[in-house]
Design an enzyme around this catalytic site. Structure first.
Site, PDB file in Angstrom:
ATOM      1  N   TYR A 245      29.760  41.725  37.257  1.00 19.90           N
ATOM      2  CA  TYR A 245      29.438  40.209  37.251  1.00 19.90           C
ATOM      3  C   TYR A 245      28.664  40.146  35.907  1.00 19.90           C
ATOM      4  O   TYR A 245      27.805  39.236  35.949  1.00 19.90           O
ATOM      5  CB  TYR A 245      28.587  39.889  38.339  1.00 19.90           C
ATOM      6  CG  TYR A 245      29.195  39.505  39.733  1.00 19.90           C
ATOM      7  CD1 TYR A 245      30.183  38.348  39.486  1.00 19.90           C
ATOM      8  CD2 TYR A 245      29.120  39.967  40.864  1.00 19.90           C
ATOM      9  CE1 TYR A 245      30.923  37.793  40.535  1.00 19.90           C
ATOM     10  CE2 TYR A 245      29.917  39.397  41.941  1.00 19.90           C
ATOM     11  CZ  TYR A 245      30.782  38.460  41.777  1.00 19.90           C
ATOM     12  OH  TYR A 245      31.409  37.842  43.041  1.00 19.90           O
TER      13      TYR A 245
ATOM     14  N   ASN B  27      29.764  33.636  49.972  1.00 18.47           N
ATOM     15  CA  ASN B  27      30.786  32.854  49.863  1.00 18.47           C
ATOM     16  C   ASN B  27      32.162  33.590  50.375  1.00 18.47           C
ATOM     17  O   ASN B  27      33.195  33.283  49.815  1.00 18.47           O
ATOM     18  CB  ASN B  27      31.071  31.822  48.894  1.00 18.47           C
ATOM     19  CG  ASN B  27      31.202  32.362  47.637  1.00 18.47           C
ATOM     20  OD1 ASN B  27      30.801  33.722  47.702  1.00 18.47           O
ATOM     21  ND2 ASN B  27      31.159  31.678  46.494  1.00 18.47           N
TER      22      ASN B  27
ATOM     23  N   THR C 267      33.702  27.422  44.428  1.00 24.58           N
ATOM     24  CA  THR C 267      32.604  28.405  44.842  1.00 24.58           C
ATOM     25  C   THR C 267      31.767  27.842  45.768  1.00 24.58           C
ATOM     26  O   THR C 267      31.375  28.799  46.424  1.00 24.58           O
ATOM     27  CB  THR C 267      32.135  28.382  43.184  1.00 24.58           C
ATOM     28  OG1 THR C 267      33.103  28.556  42.237  1.00 24.58           O
ATOM     29  CG2 THR C 267      31.075  29.560  42.996  1.00 24.58           C
TER      30      THR C 267
ATOM     31  N   ARG D 252      37.029  29.579  51.656  1.00 23.30           N
ATOM     32  CA  ARG D 252      35.795  29.233  51.668  1.00 23.30           C
ATOM     33  C   ARG D 252      35.227  28.070  52.704  1.00 23.30           C
ATOM     34  O   ARG D 252      34.631  27.849  53.201  1.00 23.30           O
ATOM     35  CB  ARG D 252      35.162  28.999  50.438  1.00 23.30           C
ATOM     36  CG  ARG D 252      34.922  30.408  49.670  1.00 23.30           C
ATOM     37  CD  ARG D 252      34.729  30.038  48.235  1.00 23.30           C
ATOM     38  NE  ARG D 252      34.539  31.402  47.436  1.00 23.30           N
ATOM     39  CZ  ARG D 252      34.672  31.593  46.149  1.00 23.30           C
ATOM     40  NH1 ARG D 252      34.916  30.630  45.405  1.00 23.30           N
ATOM     41  NH2 ARG D 252      34.383  32.705  45.692  1.00 23.30           N
TER      42      ARG D 252
ATOM     43  N   GLU E  27      39.449  43.238  35.500  1.00 21.35           N
ATOM     44  CA  GLU E  27      38.705  43.681  37.003  1.00 21.35           C
ATOM     45  C   GLU E  27      39.720  44.556  37.848  1.00 21.35           C
ATOM     46  O   GLU E  27      39.269  45.773  38.312  1.00 21.35           O
ATOM     47  CB  GLU E  27      38.651  42.144  37.848  1.00 21.35           C
ATOM     48  CG  GLU E  27      37.576  41.461  37.365  1.00 21.35           C
ATOM     49  CD  GLU E  27      37.477  39.871  37.955  1.00 21.35           C
ATOM     50  OE1 GLU E  27      36.538  39.057  37.787  1.00 21.35           O
ATOM     51  OE2 GLU E  27      38.355  39.643  38.940  1.00 21.35           O
TER      52      GLU E  27
HETATM   53  N1  LIG Z   1      23.947  28.674  42.083  1.00 24.81           N
HETATM   54  C1  LIG Z   1      24.274  29.765  42.897  1.00 24.81           C
HETATM   55  N2  LIG Z   1      23.500  30.387  43.934  1.00 24.81           N
HETATM   56  C2  LIG Z   1      23.749  31.448  44.611  1.00 24.81           C
HETATM   57  N3  LIG Z   1      24.994  32.422  44.036  1.00 24.81           N
HETATM   58  C3  LIG Z   1      25.711  31.673  43.412  1.00 24.81           C
HETATM   59  C4  LIG Z   1      25.604  30.369  42.419  1.00 24.81           C
HETATM   60  N4  LIG Z   1      26.481  30.415  41.811  1.00 24.81           N
HETATM   61  C5  LIG Z   1      27.349  31.432  42.068  1.00 24.81           C
HETATM   62  N5  LIG Z   1      26.884  32.174  42.727  1.00 24.81           N
HETATM   63  C6  LIG Z   1      27.509  33.454  43.206  1.00 24.81           C
HETATM   64  O1  LIG Z   1      28.081  33.865  42.314  1.00 24.81           O
HETATM   65  C7  LIG Z   1      29.582  34.249  42.490  1.00 24.81           C
HETATM   66  C8  LIG Z   1      30.246  34.162  41.101  1.00 24.81           C
HETATM   67  O2  LIG Z   1      29.952  32.776  40.533  1.00 24.81           O
HETATM   68  P1  LIG Z   1      31.200  32.036  39.588  1.00 24.81           P
HETATM   69  O3  LIG Z   1      30.726  30.917  38.923  1.00 24.81           O
HETATM   70  O4  LIG Z   1      31.836  33.213  38.986  1.00 24.81           O
HETATM   71  O5  LIG Z   1      32.008  31.622  40.967  1.00 24.81           O
HETATM   72  P2  LIG Z   1      33.293  32.066  41.519  1.00 24.81           P
HETATM   73  O6  LIG Z   1      34.271  32.454  40.270  1.00 24.81           O
HETATM   74  O7  LIG Z   1      34.123  30.801  42.029  1.00 24.81           O
HETATM   75  O8  LIG Z   1      33.142  33.117  42.489  1.00 24.81           O
HETATM   76  P3  LIG Z   1      33.775  34.765  42.350  1.00 24.81           P
HETATM   77  O9  LIG Z   1      33.520  35.161  40.933  1.00 24.81           O
HETATM   78  O10 LIG Z   1      32.870  35.291  43.414  1.00 24.81           O
HETATM   79  O11 LIG Z   1      35.147  34.654  42.651  1.00 24.81           O
HETATM   80  C9  LIG Z   1      29.752  32.857  43.448  1.00 24.81           C
HETATM   81  O12 LIG Z   1      31.018  33.305  44.154  1.00 24.81           O
HETATM   82  C10 LIG Z   1      28.533  33.063  44.255  1.00 24.81           C
HETATM   83  O13 LIG Z   1      28.705  34.159  45.386  1.00 24.81           O
END
Ligand SMILES: Nc1ncnc2c1ncn2[C@@H]1O[C@H](COP(=O)(O)OP(=O)(O)OP(=O)(O)O)[C@@H](O)[C@H]1O
Length: 148
Positions: free
Chosen positions: A49, A112, A91, A102, A126
């Site tokens: 991440y 999620n 997300t 989700r 990845e």
């Molecule tokens: N505002 C937030 N509060 C808490 N956790 C968050 C928030 N925004 C994102 N996350 C967490 O960080 C992860 C990665 O965020 P990103 O914006 O990359 O979303 P995504 O690409 O849909 O998710 P992922 O990368 O897990 O598939 C999210 O899946 C969620 O678990």
């Protein structure tokens, strides 16, 4: 053929959603090219991440990902990156459509259930991080029943 990285997060594993999630990708017609259950170190989760390291939720996100085993997968198929994201849903589960993973199985953004690569470029990165040994080399015998 395009590949994507899909990870069932610790909440998805704990809640017994592994079979359901694998089933959705299988039934769509995608091919499983890598699968492992593992608990990752903090430094590994931070690497996965790293693009989100400046976000206020980064610490909590890393704690969540290292809190238990995750199910890491490589799925292959035509447009699997964008279609995989559609199967997963938005997300924030409050905005994920019913019928998506989700939308059906999550409530809070911080729980999620699943991750999916957001582009072909991040999928390559990845898969390299999670599967340094590479994908399993096999061809599905139903290929001609899925693709014309
Ligand atoms: N505002 C937030 N509060 C808490 N956790 C968050 C928030 N925004 C994102 N996350 C967490 O960080 C992860 C990665 O965020 P990103 O914006 O990359 O979303 P995504 O690409 O849909 O998710 P992922 O990368 O897990 O598939 C999210 O899946 C969620 O678990």
């Amino acid at each position: 053929m395009e590949q994507t990285f899909i990870m069932i997060k610790p909440d998805g594993v704990q809640r017994g959603l592994v079979g359901e999630i694998i089933g959705r990708f299988e039934k769509k017609g995608f091919t499983l090219k890598g699968l492992k259950l593992l608990t990752v170190e903090r430094s590994f989760a931070e690497k996965h991440y790293e693009d989100l390291s400046s976000k206020p939720f980064f610490g909590g996100l890393v704690e969540y990902i290292i809190s238990g085993p995750v199910c890491a997968m490589i799925w292959e198929g035509k447009k699997v990156v964008t279609t995989g994201r559609k199967i997963i849903g938005a997300t924030n589960p409050a905005e994920s459509a019913p019928g998506t993973i989700r939308g059906d199985y999550a409530i809070d953004i911080g729980r999620n259930v699943i991750h999916g690569s957001d582009s072909v470029e991040s999928a390559t990165k990845e898969i390299g991080l999670w599967f340094p040994e590479g994908p399993v080399n096999w061809q599905s015998s139903v290929h001609h029943w899925v693709y014309e």
